[in-house]
Design a protein around this motif. Structure first.
Motif, PDB file in Angstrom:
ATOM      1  N   LEU A 253       0.834  -1.205   0.000  1.00  0.00           N
ATOM      2  CA  LEU A 253       0.000   0.000   0.000  1.00  0.00           C
ATOM      3  C   LEU A 253       0.874   1.263   0.000  1.00  0.00           C
ATOM      4  N   GLU A 254       1.911   1.266   0.833  1.00  0.00           N
ATOM      5  CA  GLU A 254       2.830   2.410   0.881  1.00  0.00           C
ATOM      6  C   GLU A 254       3.472   2.627  -0.501  1.00  0.00           C
ATOM      7  N   GLU A 255       3.874   1.518  -1.086  1.00  0.00           N
ATOM      8  CA  GLU A 255       4.493   1.534  -2.410  1.00  0.00           C
ATOM      9  C   GLU A 255       3.531   2.151  -3.432  1.00  0.00           C
ATOM     10  N   PHE A 256       2.273   1.729  -3.347  1.00  0.00           N
ATOM     11  CA  PHE A 256       1.237   2.232  -4.263  1.00  0.00           C
ATOM     12  C   PHE A 256       1.035   3.740  -4.091  1.00  0.00           C
TER      13      PHE A 256
ATOM     14  N   PRO B 243      -7.552  10.944  -7.097  1.00  0.00           N
ATOM     15  CA  PRO B 243      -8.166   9.828  -7.824  1.00  0.00           C
ATOM     16  C   PRO B 243      -9.201   9.052  -6.996  1.00  0.00           C
ATOM     17  N   VAL B 244     -10.009   8.295  -7.696  1.00  0.00           N
ATOM     18  CA  VAL B 244     -10.853   7.271  -7.075  1.00  0.00           C
ATOM     19  C   VAL B 244     -10.054   5.978  -7.196  1.00  0.00           C
ATOM     20  N   VAL B 245      -9.891   5.259  -6.084  1.00  0.00           N
ATOM     21  CA  VAL B 245      -9.050   4.065  -6.118  1.00  0.00           C
ATOM     22  C   VAL B 245      -9.878   2.811  -5.826  1.00  0.00           C
ATOM     23  N   HIS B 246      -9.675   1.798  -6.663  1.00  0.00           N
ATOM     24  CA  HIS B 246     -10.364   0.518  -6.489  1.00  0.00           C
ATOM     25  C   HIS B 246      -9.327  -0.506  -6.046  1.00  0.00           C
TER      26      HIS B 246
ATOM     27  N   VAL C 179      -8.635  -4.569   7.137  1.00  0.00           N
ATOM     28  CA  VAL C 179      -8.214  -4.072   5.824  1.00  0.00           C
ATOM     29  C   VAL C 179      -8.783  -2.678   5.599  1.00  0.00           C
ATOM     30  N   HIS C 180     -10.059  -2.527   5.894  1.00  0.00           N
ATOM     31  CA  HIS C 180     -10.706  -1.234   5.669  1.00  0.00           C
ATOM     32  C   HIS C 180     -10.003  -0.145   6.491  1.00  0.00           C
ATOM     33  N   GLN C 181      -9.678  -0.492   7.716  1.00  0.00           N
ATOM     34  CA  GLN C 181      -9.013   0.473   8.607  1.00  0.00           C
ATOM     35  C   GLN C 181      -7.637   0.871   8.047  1.00  0.00           C
ATOM     36  N   THR C 182      -6.871  -0.137   7.623  1.00  0.00           N
ATOM     37  CA  THR C 182      -5.539   0.141   7.067  1.00  0.00           C
ATOM     38  C   THR C 182      -5.642   1.026   5.831  1.00  0.00           C
TER      39      THR C 182
ATOM     40  N   LEU D  83      -4.847   5.925   2.952  1.00  0.00           N
ATOM     41  CA  LEU D  83      -5.326   6.591   1.730  1.00  0.00           C
ATOM     42  C   LEU D  83      -6.042   7.921   1.984  1.00  0.00           C
ATOM     43  N   THR D  84      -6.563   8.111   3.170  1.00  0.00           N
ATOM     44  CA  THR D  84      -7.331   9.332   3.437  1.00  0.00           C
ATOM     45  C   THR D  84      -6.474  10.580   3.154  1.00  0.00           C
ATOM     46  N   GLY D  85      -7.055  11.474   2.379  1.00  0.00           N
ATOM     47  CA  GLY D  85      -6.342  12.702   2.023  1.00  0.00           C
ATOM     48  C   GLY D  85      -5.558  12.577   0.730  1.00  0.00           C
ATOM     49  N   LYS D  86      -5.300  11.318   0.340  1.00  0.00           N
ATOM     50  CA  LYS D  86      -4.542  11.113  -0.900  1.00  0.00           C
ATOM     51  C   LYS D  86      -5.426  10.668  -2.045  1.00  0.00           C
ATOM     52  N   VAL D  87      -6.632  10.260  -1.713  1.00  0.00           N
ATOM     53  CA  VAL D  87      -7.588   9.859  -2.752  1.00  0.00           C
ATOM     54  C   VAL D  87      -8.934  10.509  -2.437  1.00  0.00           C
ATOM     55  N   LEU D  88      -9.784  10.625  -3.451  1.00  0.00           N
ATOM     56  CA  LEU D  88     -11.119  11.165  -3.184  1.00  0.00           C
ATOM     57  C   LEU D  88     -11.906  10.140  -2.390  1.00  0.00           C
TER      58      LEU D  88
END
Ligand SMILES: [Mn+2]
Length: 382
Positions: A268-271, A282-285, A298-301, A306-311
């Motif tokens: 995730l960090e890499e992504f 972006p919207v991320v799937h 998983v949802h928490q991680t 991702l919060t603040g970095k994706v819409l």
């Protein structure tokens, strides 16, 4: 030379994931379309349906379109057909009616209509039929035949439709027409409905679907990455029809990423490092694969990182033990084959196909009787 802008499936008012920002994205892209139409110095604009996402748009959607038309300032002749999304049920008034001093909506009553206009000394015939569902297929086929036999002095004939054609759509039973049912003597077939970009030669001209102008569903991401999204600019000159793509830049990026549960945080960090700077977040799937996955964890991680970095992000969890789903590539698969591959049993696949046919049309009773028939045969030891 006649210069036509052809667009479709703008779905004004659509609000993906119920997010305010996503509704605004749709209007933002419409503004960009307006700018680009003016840059291209088009004579004619054809909108091939699903201008609005609903036959009863919100004030915001109306307002966005009003602003768009104002920007065009009568510099183009604007034609439209209704799509399945913006066509009112029964005999209601379509939202386009509010703008009937500026746009002409063709074939609203289930019969084809046409207009002849003069551009640069050339007579251009624009014909169109608003969306007709499969129930009215015979009428549609009849109207298309009439168009083929239409007597006209026009130098150039253009046809606008909002229908799925079998050749370009894998769900055979959801198509309204087959390609050969279209008249062959048109120079340009301005199609709407399918959200991916399609270009083909047909009859005496070119047939295209410009596709949707924003990413409305996640299955449009692949097409957008490969071909871009936007509209077409069509130049018709004597025998030549030239179709060029215009790509929109203000589409909000959507990214698909596959992560393994075992190395979730690292991957995730890499992504996140690779997301880079986009004007719009972006919207991320995210697809997370692994064993005994803790969904909430998983949802928490994802949310923490991702919060603040994706819409927004959407997550799909896939347990290794789950049956592997066949990979679907738009345009290259057939639903019957997919079900056969997935279910690995010819008879069960057949049952699924028949039930799907009924359920697609909301025919619950039909689906039940198909299932009943199957179990009767099974009991009978067939
Ligand atoms: Mn449609």
């Amino acid at each position: 030379m006649v210069r036509i802008v052809h667009l479709a499936d703008t779905h004004l008012g659509y609000k993906q994931y119920n997010l305010e920002e996503r509704e605004k994205d749709i209007y933002d892209v419409l503004e960009e379309i307006g700018d680009k139409i003016l840059e291209e110095h088009a004579d004619i604009v054809i909108h091939s349906g699903d201008l609005f996402d609903s036959p009863r748009p919100t004030t915001q959607a109306y307002y966005a379109f009003k602003k768009f038309l104002k920007r065009l300032d009568g510099k183009v002749e604007f034609f439209a057909v209704l799509g399945d999304h913006d066509k009112p049920k029964a005999r209601g008034m379509p939202p386009h009616k509010l703008f009937d001093d500026q746009i002409q909506t063709l074939g609203v009553a289930g019969v084809s209509e046409n207009q002849q206009i003069s551009v640069d000394g050339k007579k251009v015939l624009i014909a169109g039929i608003s969306h007709l569902s499969r129930t009215y297929r015979p009428i549609l086929v009849e109207e298309l035949k009439k168009l083929e036999n239409l007597k006209t002095q026009a130098d150039c004939r253009v046809l606008a439709l909002h229908e799925a054609i079998d050749k370009f759509f894998p769900f055979e039973e959801a198509c309204e027409i087959s390609l050969t049912e279209l008249p062959k003597n048109f120079r340009y077939y301005a199609m709407g409905h399918l959200h991916s970009r399609i270009k083909a030669s047909y009859g005496q001209g070119e047939l295209t679907y410009p596709g949707s102008t924003e990413i409305m569903r996640s299955d449009e991401i692949g097409g957008w990455k490969k071909l871009g999204k936007g509209f077409f600019i069509v130049d018709v000159e004597n025998e030549k029809v030239d179709v060029a793509e215009v790509n929109l830049e203000r589409i909000r990026p959507q990214i698909e990423v596959k992560l393994s549960y075992a190395h979730l945080t690292d991957e995730l960090e890499e992504f996140v490092k690779k997301i880079g700077d986009c004007e719009k977040l972006p919207v991320v799937h995210v697809r997370v694969e692994g064993k005994e996955i803790d969904r909430q964890g998983v949802h928490q991680t994802l949310s923490d990182v991702l919060t603040g970095k994706v819409l927004t992000f959407r997550q799909v969890i896939v347990e290794e033990s789950e049956m592997r789903l066949p990979e679907l590539r738009p345009g290259s698969f057939h639903i019957n084959q997919v079900l056969k591959d997935y279910l690995k049993d010819e008879k069960v696949a057949q049952l699924a196909v028949e039930m799907l046919k009924c359920l697609r049309q909301g025919d619950m009773e039909g689906a039940k009787s198909v299932a009943d028939g199957y179990f009767q045969r099974l009991k009978g030891g067939e």
